[in-house]
Motif scaffolding. Structure first.
Motif, PDB file in Angstrom:
ATOM      1  N   ILE B 208       0.548  89.379  14.300  1.00 26.27           N
ATOM      2  CA  ILE B 208      -0.145  88.888  15.502  1.00 26.27           C
ATOM      3  C   ILE B 208       0.905  88.426  16.519  1.00 26.27           C
ATOM      4  N   HIS B 209       1.931  87.785  16.011  1.00 25.34           N
ATOM      5  CA  HIS B 209       3.036  87.353  16.887  1.00 25.34           C
ATOM      6  C   HIS B 209       3.650  88.567  17.586  1.00 25.34           C
ATOM      7  N   TYR B 210       3.891  89.612  16.817  1.00 26.07           N
ATOM      8  CA  TYR B 210       4.476  90.837  17.398  1.00 26.07           C
ATOM      9  C   TYR B 210       3.515  91.465  18.414  1.00 26.07           C
ATOM     10  N   LEU B 211       2.245  91.483  18.057  1.00 28.66           N
ATOM     11  CA  LEU B 211       1.246  92.074  18.944  1.00 28.66           C
ATOM     12  C   LEU B 211       1.234  91.368  20.297  1.00 28.66           C
ATOM     13  N   ILE B 212       1.294  90.051  20.254  1.00 29.51           N
ATOM     14  CA  ILE B 212       1.171  89.287  21.493  1.00 29.51           C
ATOM     15  C   ILE B 212       2.485  89.207  22.265  1.00 29.51           C
ATOM     16  N   HIS B 213       3.566  88.933  21.553  1.00 31.15           N
ATOM     17  CA  HIS B 213       4.836  88.712  22.248  1.00 31.15           C
ATOM     18  C   HIS B 213       5.741  89.937  22.305  1.00 31.15           C
ATOM     19  N   GLY B 214       5.407  90.982  21.564  1.00 29.36           N
ATOM     20  CA  GLY B 214       6.252  92.175  21.580  1.00 29.36           C
ATOM     21  C   GLY B 214       7.572  91.981  20.850  1.00 29.36           C
ATOM     22  N   LYS B 215       7.697  90.895  20.135  1.00 25.43           N
ATOM     23  CA  LYS B 215       8.934  90.635  19.380  1.00 25.43           C
ATOM     24  C   LYS B 215       8.551  90.187  17.985  1.00 25.43           C
ATOM     25  N   THR B 216       9.399  90.529  17.037  1.00 32.07           N
ATOM     26  CA  THR B 216       9.135  90.019  15.698  1.00 32.07           C
ATOM     27  C   THR B 216       9.528  88.552  15.675  1.00 32.07           C
ATOM     28  N   ILE B 217       8.892  87.817  14.785  1.00 32.48           N
ATOM     29  CA  ILE B 217       9.138  86.385  14.727  1.00 32.48           C
ATOM     30  C   ILE B 217      10.578  86.153  14.289  1.00 32.48           C
ATOM     31  N   GLY B 218      11.270  85.274  14.999  1.00 29.38           N
ATOM     32  CA  GLY B 218      12.705  85.127  14.762  1.00 29.38           C
ATOM     33  C   GLY B 218      13.063  84.430  13.459  1.00 29.38           C
ATOM     34  N   GLU B 219      12.467  83.261  13.267  1.00 34.75           N
ATOM     35  CA  GLU B 219      12.901  82.425  12.144  1.00 34.75           C
ATOM     36  C   GLU B 219      12.430  82.983  10.810  1.00 34.75           C
ATOM     37  N   GLY B 220      13.058  82.505   9.750  1.00 38.86           N
ATOM     38  CA  GLY B 220      12.638  82.895   8.407  1.00 38.86           C
ATOM     39  C   GLY B 220      11.324  82.233   8.083  1.00 38.86           C
ATOM     40  N   ARG B 221      10.565  82.889   7.246  1.00 46.21           N
ATOM     41  CA  ARG B 221       9.259  82.371   6.885  1.00 46.21           C
ATOM     42  C   ARG B 221       9.415  81.125   6.006  1.00 46.21           C
ATOM     43  N   PRO B 222       8.561  80.108   6.210  1.00 49.78           N
ATOM     44  CA  PRO B 222       8.646  78.933   5.339  1.00 49.78           C
ATOM     45  C   PRO B 222       8.273  79.313   3.920  1.00 49.78           C
ATOM     46  N   LYS B 223       9.140  79.032   3.000  1.00 47.89           N
ATOM     47  CA  LYS B 223       8.915  79.438   1.608  1.00 47.89           C
ATOM     48  C   LYS B 223       9.013  78.223   0.729  1.00 47.89           C
ATOM     49  N   ASN B 224       8.063  78.097  -0.151  1.00 48.63           N
ATOM     50  CA  ASN B 224       8.146  76.939  -1.021  1.00 48.63           C
ATOM     51  C   ASN B 224       7.861  77.311  -2.466  1.00 48.63           C
ATOM     52  N   ASP B 225       7.870  78.612  -2.756  1.00 49.92           N
ATOM     53  CA  ASP B 225       7.601  79.038  -4.116  1.00 49.92           C
ATOM     54  C   ASP B 225       8.903  78.995  -4.915  1.00 49.92           C
ATOM     55  N   VAL B 226       9.004  78.028  -5.808  1.00 49.51           N
ATOM     56  CA  VAL B 226      10.255  77.886  -6.566  1.00 49.51           C
ATOM     57  C   VAL B 226      10.064  78.251  -8.032  1.00 49.51           C
ATOM     58  N   THR B 227       8.897  78.864  -8.338  1.00 43.63           N
ATOM     59  CA  THR B 227       8.581  79.111  -9.754  1.00 43.63           C
ATOM     60  C   THR B 227       9.541  80.084 -10.415  1.00 43.63           C
ATOM     61  N   SER B 228      10.218  80.906  -9.588  1.00 49.08           N
ATOM     62  CA  SER B 228      11.122  81.873 -10.199  1.00 49.08           C
ATOM     63  C   SER B 228      12.288  81.166 -10.902  1.00 49.08           C
ATOM     64  N   MET B 229      12.484  79.875 -10.609  1.00 45.20           N
ATOM     65  CA  MET B 229      13.595  79.157 -11.246  1.00 45.20           C
ATOM     66  C   MET B 229      13.125  78.165 -12.289  1.00 45.20           C
ATOM     67  N   MET B 230      11.807  78.129 -12.496  1.00 40.73           N
ATOM     68  CA  MET B 230      11.310  77.120 -13.437  1.00 40.73           C
ATOM     69  C   MET B 230      11.433  77.590 -14.869  1.00 40.73           C
ATOM     70  N   THR B 231      11.762  76.667 -15.746  1.00 39.77           N
ATOM     71  CA  THR B 231      11.835  77.012 -17.155  1.00 39.77           C
ATOM     72  C   THR B 231      11.023  76.005 -17.945  1.00 39.77           C
ATOM     73  N   ALA B 232      10.567  76.435 -19.115  1.00 44.79           N
ATOM     74  CA  ALA B 232       9.858  75.511 -19.984  1.00 44.79           C
ATOM     75  C   ALA B 232      10.891  74.848 -20.878  1.00 44.79           C
ATOM     76  N   GLU B 233      11.044  73.556 -20.700  1.00 40.91           N
ATOM     77  CA  GLU B 233      12.039  72.874 -21.526  1.00 40.91           C
ATOM     78  C   GLU B 233      11.352  72.280 -22.743  1.00 40.91           C
ATOM     79  N   VAL B 234      11.808  72.687 -23.891  1.00 43.09           N
ATOM     80  CA  VAL B 234      11.234  72.137 -25.119  1.00 43.09           C
ATOM     81  C   VAL B 234      11.970  70.849 -25.439  1.00 43.09           C
ATOM     82  N   LYS B 235      11.162  69.788 -25.523  1.00 45.72           N
ATOM     83  CA  LYS B 235      11.842  68.510 -25.771  1.00 45.72           C
ATOM     84  C   LYS B 235      11.813  68.163 -27.247  1.00 45.72           C
TER      85      LYS B 235
END
Lengths: 273, 235
Positions: B208-235
């Motif tokens: 939608i940003h590209y459609l309206i402004h004719g430019k791709t959005i500059g900044e990186g997308r806000p990302k908060n998915d950190v599950t790729s680094m999570m581990t199950a720690e057995v205590k």
């Protein structure tokens, strides 16, 4: 209100990227052109880069051909046509009192809408310019010039066996390339093209476009075209004219994806009323 | 925007927009039903979601064909070109959203026992968040509302955060009792699907940003998915 570019006095948005590594070959400053009472060009200022193709687009009667003709003083011959302002070629005014118009036109060649070869042989069509300007030292020199020009215009292979046949016997596309060969035979710096493909079929058009793309390595080319797609394909800089004013000049890539001015957008997308 | 001189051009673009609106509405419905089916373990509703996904696929193909035909016929430039390119991209995002909804619905069959309450609440929250993101981004697209699109773009972070906490929670359940593994794995995939749906809504927002402004959005997308680094720690 947009800030004005001090050089051209047009709204200074971002400077076209194409200008970054190109010399300015032609610049116009506050040009007004009148046909009698009619104000055909209104306060036009623009800079045209060397070694690039600049396309002038706009609806009929917007002044693009009028301005094109001002660049090699073709309007001089039109009765009642007046011009004010300056047109500079390599920073020298082409309207200065000491400018020899014939000489000027050897620097600024022109190709017209309808191919207009002289009713002479293919060879003579191309040899004509170098001969009247005294560019060739002797006959061999002249022959070399003719062959080189025909080669640059991409026509030589097709006509090498019939250089002395009439130029008017060629196909439309070949005639147009002959006219381009004739224009470049006198070593111009600038080639003006006024709708050079509008009388040609798509294949001949593609050949001319291919040729324009090759020629831009060495020349400053300005093309007036009604085909938006052609402007998009062959040019690097696009200037949009409307009602005698230059509305917007910009990198072609940007003009056809994201024009800044609403009038440009309306025109190129086919919305103009 | 003023109309084209060629009226048929306007109707080409209008047809595309109408098809996209239909597709968007259908995707919203599919997502809502998939979430309901999973949380209520309603297999009938789940099957309905699964069988209706074909319709989204078909609409995507039709939009693509219509868009290609319009490009071939009209050689669109500027806003028109962006409109058509964005229609193709958005339809492909919606189609993927449909697939993810279908996959979520499919897992209903595998869940035989009731969900632990806390988990059910978490998933439901994630579901409604994904639904809201989808609804808002489709509205923003329909209305060309750039502010709304940017809200969606930024809100994806919240969806990611919620996904992280559900991920953690599921890991805990699995560690507590291996008999939970089957259920939790399915729920994990369900949550992942919702998180992916969020990513597709941000894609749409960027378009939608590209459609309206004719430019791709500059900044990186806000990302908060950190599950790729999570581990199950057995205590």
């Amino acid at each position: 209100m947009d800030q004005l570019n001090p050089m051209t006095e047009t709204p200074m948005l971002t400077k076209p990227r194409i200008m970054a590594n190109r010399e300015v070959r032609i610049s116009a400053r506050k040009v007004d052109i009148y046909y009698g009472e009619k104000h055909a060009i209104k306060g036009l200022s623009v800079e045209i880069p060397d070694r690039a193709v600049s396309a002038f687009i706009g609806p009929s009667g917007c002044g693009k051909s009028t301005f094109l003709r001002a660049i090699n003083r073709m309007n001089d011959t039109i009765p009642g046509c007046r011009m004010t302002g300056e047109v500079l070629l390599d920073n020298k005014s082409i309207y200065a009192a000491d400018v020899d118009v014939v000489q000027l036109r050897s620097h600024v060649g022109m190709v017209f809408q309808k191919p207009n070869p002289f009713p002479k042989s293919i060879f003579e069509n191309v040899a004509y310019g170098p001969r009247i300007h005294g560019l060739a030292k002797n006959k061999t020199d002249l022959e070399e010039m003719v062959v080189a020009s025909l080669k640059k215009a991409g026509l030589f292979e097709e006509v090498k066996d019939r250089l002395h046949a009439s130029g008017t016997g060629l196909s439309g596309g070949q005639q147009q390339r002959l006219c381009i060969a004739r224009a470049i035979a006198v070593n111009p710096e600038v080639i003006l093209m006024d709708e050079p493909c509008s009388a040609l079929d798509p294949i001949a058009t593609a050949r001319i476009e291919e040729l324009i793309d090759e020629l831009r390595q060495n020349y400053c080319i300005i093309i007036v075209t009604h085909s938006m797609q052609q402007a998009a394909r062959v040019s690097q800089l696009t200037a949009f004219f409307h009602l005698g004013t230059l509305v917007e000049t910009g990198d072609t890539d940007e003009m056809f994806t994201n024009p800044r001015d609403k009038r440009t957008q309306d025109y190129i997308t086919g919305r103009f009323g | 925007m003023t109309d084209h001189i060629a009226k048929a051009y306007d109707s080409d673009i209008l047809t595309l927009k109408t098809m996209l609106a239909e597709m968007g509405g259908l995707a919203e419905e599919q997502l809502n039903n998939a979430i309901t089916a999973l949380s209520k373990r309603d297999v009938v509703l789940a099957d309905q979601v699964i069988s209706r996904d074909d319709k989204l696929d078909k609409l995507e193909r039709e939009i693509e064909e219509k868009a290609i035909l319009t490009i071939a016929k009209r050689q669109p430039v500027a806003l028109d070109l962006r409109e058509i390119m964005v229609a193709i991209r958005v339809s492909s995002d919606i189609e993927r959203i449909g697939d993810l909804a279908k996959n979520t619905a499919k897992r209903t069959h595998a869940i035989s026992e009731a969900l632990p309450r806390r988990l059910a609440t978490g998933l439901a929250r994630m579901g409604s968040m994904a639904q809201a993101q989808l609804k808002n981004v489709l509205d923003a697209y329909g209305l060309k509302d750039i502010d709304k699109a940017m809200q969606v773009w930024r809100a994806d972070e919240d969806l990611d955060s919620l996904y992280n906490s559900i991920f953690r929670e599921l890991l805990t359940y699995m560690m507590e009792d291996p008999r939970n593994i089957s259920l939790c794995t399915h729920l994990l995939f369900g949550a992942k699907n919702l998180e992916r749906i969020g990513d597709h809504t941000t894609n749409i927002a960027e378009n939608i940003h590209y459609l309206i402004h004719g430019k791709t959005i500059g900044e990186g997308r806000p990302k908060n998915d950190v599950t790729s680094m999570m581990t199950a720690e057995v205590k």
